[in-house]
Design a protein around this motif. Structure first.
Motif, mmCIF file in Angstrom:
data_model
loop_
_atom_site.group_PDB
_atom_site.id
_atom_site.type_symbol
_atom_site.label_atom_id
_atom_site.label_comp_id
_atom_site.label_asym_id
_atom_site.label_seq_id
_atom_site.Cartn_x
_atom_site.Cartn_y
_atom_site.Cartn_z
ATOM 1 N N MET A 173 -3.365 3.567 0.073
ATOM 2 C CA MET A 173 -3.973 3.089 -1.166
ATOM 3 C C MET A 173 -3.236 1.833 -1.605
ATOM 4 O O MET A 173 -2.012 1.769 -1.542
ATOM 5 C CB MET A 173 -3.869 4.153 -2.267
ATOM 6 C CG MET A 173 -4.512 5.480 -1.915
ATOM 7 S SD MET A 173 -6.278 5.382 -1.752
ATOM 8 C CE MET A 173 -6.752 5.219 -3.439
ATOM 9 N N PRO B 38 -16.966 5.823 -6.183
ATOM 10 C CA PRO B 38 -15.766 5.022 -5.873
ATOM 11 C C PRO B 38 -15.791 3.652 -6.571
ATOM 12 O O PRO B 38 -14.756 3.173 -7.038
ATOM 13 C CB PRO B 38 -15.802 4.861 -4.354
ATOM 14 C CG PRO B 38 -16.619 6.003 -3.870
ATOM 15 C CD PRO B 38 -17.628 6.264 -4.945
ATOM 16 N N LEU B 39 -16.980 3.065 -6.659
ATOM 17 C CA LEU B 39 -17.107 1.789 -7.363
ATOM 18 C C LEU B 39 -16.790 1.979 -8.840
ATOM 19 O O LEU B 39 -16.071 1.177 -9.436
ATOM 20 C CB LEU B 39 -18.522 1.221 -7.194
ATOM 21 C CG LEU B 39 -18.821 -0.046 -7.981
ATOM 22 C CD1 LEU B 39 -17.905 -1.184 -7.554
ATOM 23 C CD2 LEU B 39 -20.281 -0.428 -7.814
ATOM 24 N N ILE C 18 -15.630 -7.314 -6.815
ATOM 25 C CA ILE C 18 -16.113 -6.656 -8.034
ATOM 26 C C ILE C 18 -15.947 -7.601 -9.221
ATOM 27 O O ILE C 18 -16.873 -7.768 -10.028
ATOM 28 C CB ILE C 18 -15.368 -5.324 -8.276
ATOM 29 C CG1 ILE C 18 -15.773 -4.302 -7.213
ATOM 30 C CG2 ILE C 18 -15.651 -4.794 -9.673
ATOM 31 C CD1 ILE C 18 -14.913 -3.047 -7.200
ATOM 32 N N LYS D 61 -10.365 1.379 -13.087
ATOM 33 C CA LYS D 61 -8.994 0.950 -12.804
ATOM 34 C C LYS D 61 -8.764 -0.490 -13.239
ATOM 35 O O LYS D 61 -7.739 -0.827 -13.828
ATOM 36 C CB LYS D 61 -8.700 1.112 -11.304
ATOM 37 C CG LYS D 61 -7.233 1.052 -10.962
ATOM 38 C CD LYS D 61 -7.011 1.295 -9.499
ATOM 39 C CE LYS D 61 -7.288 2.738 -9.157
ATOM 40 N NZ LYS D 61 -7.012 3.066 -7.772
ATOM 41 N N LEU D 62 -9.758 -1.357 -12.983
ATOM 42 C CA LEU D 62 -9.641 -2.757 -13.396
ATOM 43 C C LEU D 62 -9.602 -2.875 -14.914
ATOM 44 O O LEU D 62 -8.831 -3.667 -15.472
ATOM 45 C CB LEU D 62 -10.799 -3.594 -12.831
ATOM 46 C CG LEU D 62 -10.697 -3.922 -11.340
ATOM 47 C CD1 LEU D 62 -11.990 -4.535 -10.861
ATOM 48 C CD2 LEU D 62 -9.541 -4.871 -11.082
ATOM 49 N N LEU E 288 -5.074 -9.105 -5.632
ATOM 50 C CA LEU E 288 -5.903 -7.900 -5.604
ATOM 51 C C LEU E 288 -6.519 -7.733 -4.222
ATOM 52 O O LEU E 288 -6.789 -8.708 -3.524
ATOM 53 C CB LEU E 288 -7.027 -8.006 -6.641
ATOM 54 C CG LEU E 288 -6.613 -7.995 -8.105
ATOM 55 C CD1 LEU E 288 -7.831 -8.252 -8.984
ATOM 56 C CD2 LEU E 288 -5.963 -6.682 -8.483
ATOM 57 N N SER F 131 0.842 -1.190 0.000
ATOM 58 C CA SER F 131 0.000 0.000 0.000
ATOM 59 C C SER F 131 0.880 1.245 0.000
ATOM 60 O O SER F 131 2.005 1.232 0.488
ATOM 61 C CB SER F 131 -0.926 -0.004 1.223
ATOM 62 O OG SER F 131 -0.170 0.029 2.393
ATOM 63 N N ILE G 229 -3.098 -1.329 -7.947
ATOM 64 C CA ILE G 229 -3.622 -2.466 -8.700
ATOM 65 C C ILE G 229 -2.643 -2.730 -9.845
ATOM 66 O O ILE G 229 -2.445 -1.874 -10.694
ATOM 67 C CB ILE G 229 -5.033 -2.159 -9.262
ATOM 68 C CG1 ILE G 229 -5.965 -1.725 -8.138
ATOM 69 C CG2 ILE G 229 -5.576 -3.351 -10.015
ATOM 70 C CD1 ILE G 229 -6.105 -2.720 -7.018
ATOM 71 N N LYS H 167 -13.107 2.134 -9.304
ATOM 72 C CA LYS H 167 -12.469 0.815 -9.212
ATOM 73 C C LYS H 167 -12.686 0.015 -10.491
ATOM 74 O O LYS H 167 -11.777 -0.663 -10.970
ATOM 75 C CB LYS H 167 -13.015 0.046 -8.007
ATOM 76 C CG LYS H 167 -12.539 0.615 -6.686
ATOM 77 C CD LYS H 167 -13.159 -0.123 -5.516
ATOM 78 C CE LYS H 167 -12.683 0.513 -4.209
ATOM 79 N NZ LYS H 167 -13.289 -0.138 -3.048
ATOM 80 N N ASP I 28 -11.904 -5.935 -2.088
ATOM 81 C CA ASP I 28 -12.960 -5.198 -2.793
ATOM 82 C C ASP I 28 -12.912 -5.483 -4.289
ATOM 83 O O ASP I 28 -13.942 -5.689 -4.932
ATOM 84 C CB ASP I 28 -12.819 -3.682 -2.576
ATOM 85 C CG ASP I 28 -13.192 -3.252 -1.175
ATOM 86 O OD1 ASP I 28 -13.727 -4.097 -0.431
ATOM 87 O OD2 ASP I 28 -12.953 -2.084 -0.835
ATOM 88 N N TYR I 29 -11.724 -5.476 -4.848
ATOM 89 C CA TYR I 29 -11.568 -5.706 -6.279
ATOM 90 C C TYR I 29 -11.909 -7.147 -6.643
ATOM 91 O O TYR I 29 -12.472 -7.415 -7.704
ATOM 92 C CB TYR I 29 -10.147 -5.358 -6.724
ATOM 93 C CG TYR I 29 -9.900 -3.870 -6.744
ATOM 94 C CD1 TYR I 29 -10.103 -3.132 -7.906
ATOM 95 C CD2 TYR I 29 -9.471 -3.192 -5.615
ATOM 96 C CE1 TYR I 29 -9.881 -1.765 -7.941
ATOM 97 C CE2 TYR I 29 -9.248 -1.827 -5.623
ATOM 98 C CZ TYR I 29 -9.457 -1.117 -6.791
ATOM 99 O OH TYR I 29 -9.243 0.236 -6.814
#
Length: 136
Positions: free
Chosen positions: A70, A124-125, A92, A131-132, A85, A62, A73, A128, A88-89
Motif C-alpha cells: 500500500m 475502492p474509488l 483522480i 482518503k484524499l 502521489l 509503500s 498518502i 481513495k 491513480d490519485y
C-alpha cells in the motif's frame, strides 16, 4: 602631405581608438557576466540535486497491509507536491478538477472509465476519494 587628409586620418584614428575602448569595456562586461552565469549554473545544479534528494527521501514508501503493498498518502502541506502521489490519485485529482463543481464518486468513476454499475469497482474509488479529502 595634404593637411586636410592628415587631419581626417587623425580624426578617424581617434574615432577608432574610442571605439576600441568601448568594445574592450563591453567585452570585459560580457566576460564578467559569463563568469556570474557559470557560478549561478553551478549553484542551481547543487540546489536541484539537494531538492531531488529531499524529494526522494520525502516520497512515501509503500507499506505492507494485509499482505498487499500500500502506498501511504501524505497529509497536504505547502511543501508537498502532488507528483509524490501514486498515479491513480493524480488521475483522480485531475478528474475532480475538470468537474464544474462538487462531484460524487460515480461521476469521478465515469470520468476515469470505471464500471460504476459494479459496486466492487466503485468502492475502492470512493475510498481513495475519502482518503484524499481527509488529507486535504
Amino acid at each position: 602631405m595634404d593637411p586636410e587628409l592628415l587631419e581626417r586620418i587623425t580624426a578617424r584614428r581617434a574615432d577608432l581608438d574610442e571605439l576600441e575602448e568601448q568594445l574592450t569595456k563591453q567585452l570585459a562586461e560580457a566576460w564578467a557576466e559569463r563568469d556570474e552565469l557559470a557560478v549561478a549554473e553551478r549553484i542551481l545544479e547543487r540546489v536541484s540535486e539537494q531538492l531531488a534528494d529531499e524529494r526522494a527521501s520525502a516520497a512515501p514508501a509503500s507499506r505492507q497491509v494485509g499482505g498487499r503493498a500500500m502506498m501511504p498518502i501524505p497529509h497536504r502541506t505547502p511543501d508537498v507536491e502532488e507528483t509524490i502521489l501514486p498515479p491513480d490519485y493524480q488521475r483522480i485529482l485531475a478528474a475532480v478538477r475538470q468537474a464544474a463543481g462538487p462531484v460524487m464518486a460515480r461521476q469521478v468513476g465515469e470520468m476515469l472509465g470505471v464500471d460504476i454499475s459494479v459496486r466492487a469497482k466503485l468502492e475502492p474509488l470512493r475510498g481513495k476519494l475519502v482518503k484524499l479529502v481527509d488529507r486535504s
